[in-house]
Scaffold this active site. Structure first.
Site, PDB file in Angstrom:
ATOM      1  N   GLU A  32     -12.013   4.395  -6.691  1.00 17.49           N
ATOM      2  CA  GLU A  32     -10.733   4.811  -6.117  1.00 17.49           C
ATOM      3  C   GLU A  32      -9.925   5.652  -7.097  1.00 17.49           C
ATOM      4  O   GLU A  32      -9.757   5.286  -8.267  1.00 17.49           O
ATOM      5  CB  GLU A  32      -9.927   3.549  -5.754  1.00 17.49           C
ATOM      6  N   ASP A  33      -9.445   6.755  -6.616  1.00 17.72           N
ATOM      7  CA  ASP A  33      -8.503   7.601  -7.361  1.00 17.72           C
ATOM      8  C   ASP A  33      -8.986   8.012  -8.745  1.00 17.72           C
ATOM      9  O   ASP A  33      -8.233   7.958  -9.730  1.00 17.72           O
ATOM     10  CB  ASP A  33      -7.116   6.934  -7.388  1.00 17.72           C
ATOM     11  N   TYR A  52       0.871  -1.182   0.000  1.00 17.15           N
ATOM     12  CA  TYR A  52       0.000   0.000   0.000  1.00 17.15           C
ATOM     13  C   TYR A  52       0.907   1.230   0.000  1.00 17.15           C
ATOM     14  O   TYR A  52       2.089   1.132  -0.328  1.00 17.15           O
ATOM     15  CB  TYR A  52      -0.916  -0.119   1.250  1.00 17.15           C
ATOM     16  N   ARG A  96      -6.036   9.882 -11.162  1.00 16.35           N
ATOM     17  CA  ARG A  96      -5.353  10.613 -10.062  1.00 16.35           C
ATOM     18  C   ARG A  96      -4.905   9.565  -9.057  1.00 16.35           C
ATOM     19  O   ARG A  96      -5.596   9.279  -8.100  1.00 16.35           O
ATOM     20  CB  ARG A  96      -6.334  11.627  -9.446  1.00 16.35           C
ATOM     21  N   ASP A 100     -14.094   6.013  -2.097  1.00 11.87           N
ATOM     22  CA  ASP A 100     -13.203   5.960  -0.939  1.00 11.87           C
ATOM     23  C   ASP A 100     -12.536   7.309  -0.680  1.00 11.87           C
ATOM     24  O   ASP A 100     -12.398   7.736   0.470  1.00 11.87           O
ATOM     25  CB  ASP A 100     -12.158   4.880  -1.220  1.00 11.87           C
ATOM     26  N   ASP A 101     -12.117   7.991  -1.745  1.00 10.63           N
ATOM     27  CA  ASP A 101     -11.383   9.246  -1.559  1.00 10.63           C
ATOM     28  C   ASP A 101     -12.277  10.341  -1.004  1.00 10.63           C
ATOM     29  O   ASP A 101     -11.851  11.159  -0.203  1.00 10.63           O
ATOM     30  CB  ASP A 101     -10.766   9.691  -2.896  1.00 10.63           C
ATOM     31  N   LYS A 122      -5.397  -1.807  -2.517  1.00  3.07           N
ATOM     32  CA  LYS A 122      -6.561  -1.599  -1.637  1.00  3.07           C
ATOM     33  C   LYS A 122      -7.217  -2.946  -1.320  1.00  3.07           C
ATOM     34  O   LYS A 122      -7.647  -3.191  -0.195  1.00  3.07           O
ATOM     35  CB  LYS A 122      -7.583  -0.670  -2.308  1.00  3.07           C
ATOM     36  N   ASN A 133      -0.631  11.673  -0.180  1.00  6.15           N
ATOM     37  CA  ASN A 133       0.178  10.477  -0.426  1.00  6.15           C
ATOM     38  C   ASN A 133       0.817  10.543  -1.805  1.00  6.15           C
ATOM     39  O   ASN A 133       0.312  11.251  -2.662  1.00  6.15           O
ATOM     40  CB  ASN A 133      -0.727   9.228  -0.376  1.00  6.15           C
TER      41      ASN A 133
HETATM   42  N1  LIG Z   1      -4.731  10.232   3.619  1.00  5.38           N
HETATM   43  C1  LIG Z   1      -5.718   9.739   2.932  1.00  5.38           C
HETATM   44  O1  LIG Z   1      -6.434   8.827   3.381  1.00  5.38           O
HETATM   45  C2  LIG Z   1      -6.029  10.270   1.590  1.00  5.38           C
HETATM   46  C3  LIG Z   1      -5.178  11.126   0.958  1.00  5.38           C
HETATM   47  N2  LIG Z   1      -5.486  11.599  -0.279  1.00  5.38           N
HETATM   48  C4  LIG Z   1      -4.499  12.459  -0.922  1.00  5.38           C
HETATM   49  O2  LIG Z   1      -5.054  13.728  -1.152  1.00  5.38           O
HETATM   50  C5  LIG Z   1      -4.381  14.321  -2.235  1.00  5.38           C
HETATM   51  C6  LIG Z   1      -5.406  15.049  -3.075  1.00  5.38           C
HETATM   52  O3  LIG Z   1      -6.356  14.176  -3.633  1.00  5.38           O
HETATM   53  P1  LIG Z   1      -7.575  14.790  -4.504  1.00  5.38           P
HETATM   54  O4  LIG Z   1      -8.354  15.718  -3.680  1.00  5.38           O
HETATM   55  O5  LIG Z   1      -8.333  13.697  -5.124  1.00  5.38           O
HETATM   56  O6  LIG Z   1      -6.728  15.521  -5.623  1.00  5.38           O
HETATM   57  P2  LIG Z   1      -7.042  16.737  -6.557  1.00  5.38           P
HETATM   58  O7  LIG Z   1      -5.932  16.830  -7.519  1.00  5.38           O
HETATM   59  O8  LIG Z   1      -8.424  16.673  -7.062  1.00  5.38           O
HETATM   60  O9  LIG Z   1      -7.004  17.990  -5.557  1.00  5.38           O
HETATM   61  C7  LIG Z   1      -5.849  18.674  -5.200  1.00  5.38           C
HETATM   62  C8  LIG Z   1      -6.274  20.013  -4.675  1.00  5.38           C
HETATM   63  O10 LIG Z   1      -5.106  20.655  -4.160  1.00  5.38           O
HETATM   64  C9  LIG Z   1      -5.077  21.970  -4.652  1.00  5.38           C
HETATM   65  N3  LIG Z   1      -3.715  22.484  -4.698  1.00  5.38           N
HETATM   66  C10 LIG Z   1      -2.784  22.285  -5.658  1.00  5.38           C
HETATM   67  N4  LIG Z   1      -1.695  23.030  -5.385  1.00  5.38           N
HETATM   68  C11 LIG Z   1      -1.947  23.677  -4.228  1.00  5.38           C
HETATM   69  C12 LIG Z   1      -1.224  24.611  -3.464  1.00  5.38           C
HETATM   70  N5  LIG Z   1      -0.005  24.993  -3.833  1.00  5.38           N
HETATM   71  N6  LIG Z   1      -1.784  25.085  -2.344  1.00  5.38           N
HETATM   72  C13 LIG Z   1      -3.017  24.699  -1.947  1.00  5.38           C
HETATM   73  N7  LIG Z   1      -3.761  23.829  -2.652  1.00  5.38           N
HETATM   74  C14 LIG Z   1      -3.218  23.330  -3.774  1.00  5.38           C
HETATM   75  C15 LIG Z   1      -5.725  21.889  -6.035  1.00  5.38           C
HETATM   76  O11 LIG Z   1      -6.166  23.176  -6.464  1.00  5.38           O
HETATM   77  C16 LIG Z   1      -6.867  20.944  -5.740  1.00  5.38           C
HETATM   78  O12 LIG Z   1      -7.944  21.653  -5.208  1.00  5.38           O
HETATM   79  C17 LIG Z   1      -3.613  13.205  -2.927  1.00  5.38           C
HETATM   80  O13 LIG Z   1      -2.251  13.353  -2.627  1.00  5.38           O
HETATM   81  C18 LIG Z   1      -4.107  11.953  -2.283  1.00  5.38           C
HETATM   82  O14 LIG Z   1      -3.098  10.987  -2.167  1.00  5.38           O
HETATM   83  C19 LIG Z   1      -6.644  11.290  -0.919  1.00  5.38           C
HETATM   84  C20 LIG Z   1      -7.527  10.430  -0.334  1.00  5.38           C
HETATM   85  C21 LIG Z   1      -7.257   9.831   0.945  1.00  5.38           C
HETATM   86  C1  LIG Z   2      -5.177   6.873   0.518  1.00  3.08           C
HETATM   87  C2  LIG Z   2      -5.828   7.221  -0.724  1.00  3.08           C
HETATM   88  O1  LIG Z   2      -6.890   6.720  -1.035  1.00  3.08           O
HETATM   89  C3  LIG Z   2      -5.218   8.193  -1.595  1.00  3.08           C
HETATM   90  O2  LIG Z   2      -4.174   8.751  -1.256  1.00  3.08           O
HETATM   91  O3  LIG Z   2      -5.786   8.433  -2.656  1.00  3.08           O
HETATM   92 MG   LIG Z   3      -7.372   7.003  -3.058  1.00  2.55          MG
END
Ligand SMILES: NC(=O)C1=CN([C@@H]2O[C@H](COP(=O)(O)OP(=O)(O)OC[C@H]3O[C@@H](n4cnc5c(N)ncnc54)[C@H](O)[C@@H]3O)[C@@H](O)[C@H]2O)C=CC1
Ligand SMILES: CC(=O)C(=O)O
Ligand SMILES: [Mg+2]
Length: 619
Positions: free
Chosen positions: A281-282, A139, A192, A304-305, A210, A460
């Site tokens: 997912e993603d 993972y 993504r 999930d996201d 996953k 991540n």
């Molecule tokens: N810890 C966890 O369980 C999870 C973590 N994630 C992580 O969240 C991240 C984002 O995922 P999504 O929302 O689907 O991606 P996305 O690409 O749709 O969203 C990214 C957001 O960040 C913003 N952004 C980009 N540059 C920026 C900056 N310099 N300052 C502030 N905001 C900025 C963008 O404008 C956009 O709104 C990924 O890295 C993913 O791995 C996602 C789901 C679960």
């Molecule tokens: C953990 C997860 O689902 C993500 O980073 O997209």
């Molecule tokens: Mg995800």
């Protein structure tokens, strides 16, 4: 007699043999051109080293041998296959020279993957026994690297591939999967992958990772899980130019064409397996919300996201309130700055606002008032009502111009300005921008009005984390509560104290949401079921732990957490009259169970990796 001659002997028609013989005599005598009659199809062919050609099976052969959907869509020549293999071998040398840590994690992934191919029971025994050690391999973070390098790592296919070129065929292709029953599908379109962007067909790795957690944490039977990649093309120009790329070499479908592919896929899988649960997912944010709204009331699915992440964040945010020595009910007073307004960020914001509103009386006024606790910063800075072309999903969180003017802020203000002026209790990152919480931003957070500010660097994989725990503890102070999406070791603060690093990742919820939905027999995944999952996780931590800054459990107890979460989901499904039962446990029986009996019911239905006694029986 060799296997080969036995197979030839038993071929159906003498005439065909004669015909082939004549045909070959007249055209060629080259051994490699003589057709081989096989008595296998589908995965059996792919798992047979004598007959397997991997990605080199032509499209007509794929149709003839029921291989369609079992391989990535790009048909490769022999030369390309060899080049891909050699490139991968050479990369090992490069990695050994330039990135020793990568080499180790990828090497471990390969070894585990080979075990997965050889002996599933043993693979899951190892994974469950050493989950803390190997979750970071199967993972995040290693799975991110695996997806990036998937063309080279690809050996034996796992899961199914539906591509834009399969339109009109999916309903029959889905029957190429050998399992009669599938409980859990994780599907991605690769647009993504973690914070690594569009990885096209290579995103299949995330669905596989996953589902590994579904088996290890939730005890879903590995014979009944199915990773799926929907390849609608990629907008990653580097992949499009790469001759060794395994996916469709075209730009992504969009609009109605895109939706038509996903609709056809959903119809196909739910026709064959009406009780399956599909985890999205993603998917890039643009589609994540739309598809969720499109399917959530008619199919057993969740994103999930958007939804899993929201629940995990809520549990962590409530933990952070408790860590300040305050009751959870104080949550609506927290000032929260969120960096990132994508599927994950908006999912968290919506859930956090609803949770606050419920605590404030659950009416329109409460919802309105809760909205003023959030400041959202995206790639263009602070989002206000002045933002042009604002996303519909972000609109409810746009700050009023007058209000923020009083705070000394304006449309597009930078993250550091926002943190400086707002002095938030919580700084939460879902931006996919590694290092976004710079020294300057963390210095600004020192001005927080909270006695114990919380930092959630949730992006991540590790390279995308908004900051490291060392940075957080050393700049903001030893008292901070810290969580990250990918695992980091705890920090030795050098004075006998430990800076605890929590892993704030949706892995604490999605396995329980899936298992609970399955065992409840609910036809949908309701908001209430998701809320119950989040509350269960929030309540899992003891007072003693949260005071130490431990707001999420250790991954070593993930099987127990998942069991509790699943039980909470089932109870809520019963409460909402959604539970229709599972196998011999019908809805009426289910309703009779008390809390402990529901937990035992979950436990009894969790698969454990034990060798069964095998008995041979002719068809
Ligand atoms: N810890 C966890 O369980 C999870 C973590 N994630 C992580 O969240 C991240 C984002 O995922 P999504 O929302 O689907 O991606 P996305 O690409 O749709 O969203 C990214 C957001 O960040 C913003 N952004 C980009 N540059 C920026 C900056 N310099 N300052 C502030 N905001 C900025 C963008 O404008 C956009 O709104 C990924 O890295 C993913 O791995 C996602 C789901 C679960
Ligand atoms: C953990 C997860 O689902 C993500 O980073 O997209
Ligand atoms: Mg995800």
């Amino acid at each position: 007699m060799s296997n080969f001659s036995r197979q030839i002997r038993s071929s159906s028609s003498m005439f065909r043999c004669l015909h082939y013989r004549l045909l070959y005599r007249s055209f060629t005598t080259i051994e490699g051109h003589r057709p081989t009659i096989v008595h296998k199809q589908g995965l059996d062919i792919l798992h047979d080293p004598w007959f397997n050609k991997g990605t080199a099976f032509s499209m007509t052969e794929r149709d003839r041998l029921e291989l369609r959907g079992l391989l990535p869509p790009n048909v490769m020549s022999n030369e390309q296959q060899i080049e891909r293999f050699m490139t991968d071998l050479k990369r090992l040398e490069v990695n050994a020279r330039d990135g020793p840590s990568d080499t180790n994690s990828l090497a471990k992934w390969r070894i585990l993957n080979r075990l997965h191919d050889r002996n599933e029971t043993m693979y899951y025994k190892v994974l469950i026994a050493k989950i803390e050690e190997y979750a970071p391999i199967v993972y995040t973070p290693t799975v991110g690297l695996v997806c990036q390098k998937y063309s080279g790592l690809f050996r034996r296919p796992r899961g199914m591939y539906f591509s834009a070129a399969d339109r009109g065929e999916m309903m029959s292709m889905v029957y190429n999967w050998p399992a009669e029953q599938v409980d859990m599908i994780v599907v991605t379109d690769g647009s993504r992958i973690l914070g690594l962007g569009d990885l096209g067909v290579q995103g299949i790795g995330i669905a596989i990772g996953k589902l590994d957690l579904y088996v290890a944490a939730a005890g879903i039977n590995p014979q009944r899980v199915l990773p799926i990649m929907i390849d609608v093309g990629t907008n990653n120009e580097a992949l499009l130019k790469d001759p060794l790329y395994l996916g469709l070499q075209q730009h992504r479908l969009d609009g109605d064409e895109y939706i038509a592919v996903i609709d056809e896929f959903m119809e196909a899988v739910f026709t064959r397996w009406p009780h399956v649960i599909v985890q999205f997912e993603d998917f890039q944010s643009k589609w994540a919300f739309k598809l969720l709204q499109r399917y959530r009331n008619s199919y057993r699915m969740f994103n999930d996201d958007v939804q899993g992440t929201a629940g995990v964040a809520i549990a962590g945010l409530l933990g952070a309130v408790r860590a300040q020595g305050k009751p959870m009910i104080d949550f609506p007073k927290q000032k929260i700055v969120v960096a990132g307004a994508g599927s994950a960020g908006i999912g968290v914001l919506n859930a956090a606002r609803k949770t606050m509103a419920r605590m404030l009386g659950n009416n329109d006024l409460a919802y309105e008032s809760a909205g003023s606790q959030f400041w959202v910063v995206d790639a263009n800075g602070l989002i206000t009502e002045e933002r042009e072309n604002i996303d519909d999903d972000a609109k409810p969180f746009a700050r009023k111009t007058k209000e923020i003017g009083r705070q000394g802020l304006k449309e597009g203000a930078s993250l550091v300005e926002v943190v400086r002026e707002v002095k938030p209790d919580v700084l939460l990152g879902l931006s996919a921008v590694g290092g976004l919480f710079s020294k300057e931003v963390l210095e600004a957070l020192k001005g927080s009005t909270s006695t114990r500010p919380a930092i959630f660097a949730m992006s991540n994989p590790t390279t995308s984390a908004e900051c490291t725990p060392e940075e957080a503890f050393s700049i903001v102070g030893e008292n901070v509560v810290f969580a990250s999406g990918s695992p980091f070791p705890d920090v030795d603060l050098g004075n006998g104290h430990i800076g605890h690093c929590n892993q704030g990742n949706n892995m604490y919820l999605f396995p329980g949401i899936g298992l609970g939905t399955l065992l409840s027999g609910s036809r949908v995944v309701s908001d209430g079921m998701l809320q119950a999952a989040a509350e269960c996780l929030a309540g899992y931590m003891t007072e003693e732990e949260v005071v130490k800054g431990i707001i999420y459990p250790s991954i070593s107890s993930i099987r127990d957490i998942t069991k509790q979460v699943a039980a909470a989901v089932i109870s809520e499904a019963i409460e909402e009259d959604l539970a229709e039962g599972y196998r011999e446990m019908d809805a009426r029986e289910l309703r009779k169970l008390n809390k402990d009996e529901i937990i035992s019911y979950v436990e009894d239905n969790m698969w454990s990796p034990e060798y069964p006694t095998l008995i041979y029986k002719k068809d």
